[in-house]
Design a protein around this motif. Structure first.
Motif, PDB file in Angstrom:
ATOM      1  N   PRO A  42      43.886  45.440  33.290  1.00  0.00           N
ATOM      2  CA  PRO A  42      44.820  45.867  32.300  1.00  0.00           C
ATOM      3  C   PRO A  42      44.923  47.415  32.433  1.00  0.00           C
ATOM      4  CG  PRO A  42      42.663  45.163  31.229  1.00  0.00           C
ATOM      5  CD  PRO A  42      42.647  44.813  32.884  1.00  0.00           C
ATOM      6  N   LYS A  43      46.045  47.754  32.027  1.00  0.00           N
ATOM      7  CA  LYS A  43      46.444  49.244  32.031  1.00  0.00           C
ATOM      8  C   LYS A  43      45.645  50.036  30.944  1.00  0.00           C
ATOM      9  CE  LYS A  43      50.277  49.621  35.097  1.00  0.00           C
ATOM     10  NZ  LYS A  43      51.717  50.048  35.493  1.00  0.00           N
ATOM     11  N   GLY A  44      45.493  49.462  29.635  1.00  0.00           N
ATOM     12  CA  GLY A  44      44.889  49.951  28.583  1.00  0.00           C
ATOM     13  C   GLY A  44      45.808  50.188  27.371  1.00  0.00           C
ATOM     14  N   ARG A  45      45.260  50.744  26.525  1.00  0.00           N
ATOM     15  CA  ARG A  45      46.037  50.655  25.041  1.00  0.00           C
ATOM     16  C   ARG A  45      47.369  51.268  25.312  1.00  0.00           C
ATOM     17  NH1 ARG A  45      45.477  54.617  21.447  1.00  0.00           N
ATOM     18  NH2 ARG A  45      43.648  55.635  22.952  1.00  0.00           N
ATOM     19  N   GLN A  46      48.210  50.540  24.335  1.00  0.00           N
ATOM     20  CA  GLN A  46      49.635  50.954  24.462  1.00  0.00           C
ATOM     21  C   GLN A  46      50.482  50.733  25.667  1.00  0.00           C
ATOM     22  OE1 GLN A  46      49.918  55.372  23.420  1.00  0.00           O
ATOM     23  NE2 GLN A  46      49.348  54.875  21.475  1.00  0.00           N
ATOM     24  N   HIS A  47      49.731  50.077  26.579  1.00  0.00           N
ATOM     25  CA  HIS A  47      50.407  49.372  27.843  1.00  0.00           C
ATOM     26  C   HIS A  47      49.913  47.887  27.784  1.00  0.00           C
ATOM     27  CE1 HIS A  47      51.585  53.182  29.303  1.00  0.00           C
ATOM     28  NE2 HIS A  47      50.577  53.643  29.193  1.00  0.00           N
ATOM     29  N   GLU A  48      49.831  47.194  26.759  1.00  0.00           N
ATOM     30  CA  GLU A  48      49.269  45.626  26.724  1.00  0.00           C
ATOM     31  C   GLU A  48      50.525  44.900  27.388  1.00  0.00           C
ATOM     32  OE1 GLU A  48      49.291  47.503  23.889  1.00  0.00           O
ATOM     33  OE2 GLU A  48      47.437  47.669  23.334  1.00  0.00           O
ATOM     34  N   GLY A  49      49.661  43.847  28.196  1.00  0.00           N
ATOM     35  CA  GLY A  49      50.643  43.018  28.951  1.00  0.00           C
ATOM     36  C   GLY A  49      51.112  43.717  30.414  1.00  0.00           C
ATOM     37  N   GLN A  50      50.788  44.903  30.772  1.00  0.00           N
ATOM     38  CA  GLN A  50      50.639  45.519  32.001  1.00  0.00           C
ATOM     39  C   GLN A  50      49.527  45.609  32.636  1.00  0.00           C
ATOM     40  OE1 GLN A  50      52.865  49.343  31.707  1.00  0.00           O
ATOM     41  NE2 GLN A  50      54.217  48.206  30.096  1.00  0.00           N
ATOM     42  N   PHE A  51      49.316  45.488  33.931  1.00  0.00           N
ATOM     43  CA  PHE A  51      48.311  45.494  34.766  1.00  0.00           C
ATOM     44  C   PHE A  51      48.353  46.168  36.120  1.00  0.00           C
ATOM     45  CE2 PHE A  51      48.563  41.680  32.381  1.00  0.00           C
ATOM     46  CZ  PHE A  51      47.380  41.467  31.940  1.00  0.00           C
ATOM     47  N   TRP A  52      47.314  46.528  36.426  1.00  0.00           N
ATOM     48  CA  TRP A  52      47.140  47.220  37.913  1.00  0.00           C
ATOM     49  C   TRP A  52      46.657  46.164  38.766  1.00  0.00           C
ATOM     50  CZ3 TRP A  52      48.691  52.249  38.341  1.00  0.00           C
ATOM     51  CH2 TRP A  52      48.611  53.032  37.095  1.00  0.00           C
ATOM     52  N   ARG A  53      47.095  46.395  40.059  1.00  0.00           N
ATOM     53  CA  ARG A  53      46.429  45.627  41.066  1.00  0.00           C
ATOM     54  C   ARG A  53      45.636  46.037  41.946  1.00  0.00           C
ATOM     55  NH1 ARG A  53      49.587  40.360  40.537  1.00  0.00           N
ATOM     56  NH2 ARG A  53      48.521  40.029  42.559  1.00  0.00           N
TER      57      ARG A  53
END
Length: 206
Positions: A42-53
């Motif tokens: 997960p990318k973190g707070r305020q970026h919910e639903g977004q991920f690093w690969r």
């Protein structure tokens, strides 16, 4: 088995070429890494639903230093934890009245005035509920024999089972010969009382 057999070559400790399966897909997003991205982070707070690969090594390194509350003060963290108890959804006190905006509209649509409250729960919390209706007395067809039995016991046809039993005990004590000094003149009346009670009992009135 021949020493130059391709089957023998595959089970050798050091084969003549790299036979590992190549993973097709995006590359690791870690700076300077060209390995396959096999894991999400997960990318973190305020970026919910977004991920690093990332690849396996870098996703493990990223998770070890990951902190969702990074940059938040103690008060903000405490407020977040309180809101998390209700799934970060607005709540209102049960039984509260008045208010404004969304809470007031919610209270009007979910008023307790149309609800029954047999245990007085809403009243204890300041709410109101419609009064419980009085239970209707069960109506039964009373035949002539049962009506005479009620008359013999001296009770109304609407008497409850407890009232009939109490009246029966009183009359037995009153007309029993032992209660009249051995006088047998009340035996007929006692017999009528017992027969009337037994009839009402067999009919389900007591």
């Amino acid at each position: 088995m021949k020493l130059d057999s391709p089957i023998f070559d595959r089970i050798r400790v050091k084969p003549d070429r790299d036979r590992r399966v190549k993973v097709e897909g995006p590359s690791c997003e870690w700076a300077g890494c060209a390995n396959a991205a096999t894991h999400r982070a997960p990318k973190g707070r305020q970026h919910e639903g977004q991920f690093w690969r990332f690849c396996f090594d870098h996703v493990r390194e990223y998770n070890q230093s990951y902190n969702y509350f990074s940059g938040m003060g103690d008060d903000a963290v405490a407020a977040y934890q309180r809101d998390a108890l209700t799934g970060h959804r607005p709540t209102w006190k049960m039984g509260s009245r008045g208010g404004s905006g969304r809470a007031s509209e919610h209270a009007r649509r979910h008023s307790t005035e149309d609800m029954g409250d047999p245990f007085g729960m809403f009243g204890e919390m300041g709410g109101r509920a419609r009064p419980e209706p009085e239970p209707e007395r069960e109506s039964r067809m009373i035949r002539n024999a049962e009506r005479r039995a009620f008359e013999s016991l001296g009770v109304e046809a609407s008497a409850t089972a407890e009232e009939i039993k109490a009246r029966f005990k009183l009359l037995v004590k009153k007309y029993h010969p032992d209660a009249n000094g051995g006088d047998n003149s009340t035996e007929d009346r006692l017999r009528d009382v017992i027969q009337a009670y037994n009839h009402l009992k067999s009919a389900g009135f007591c």
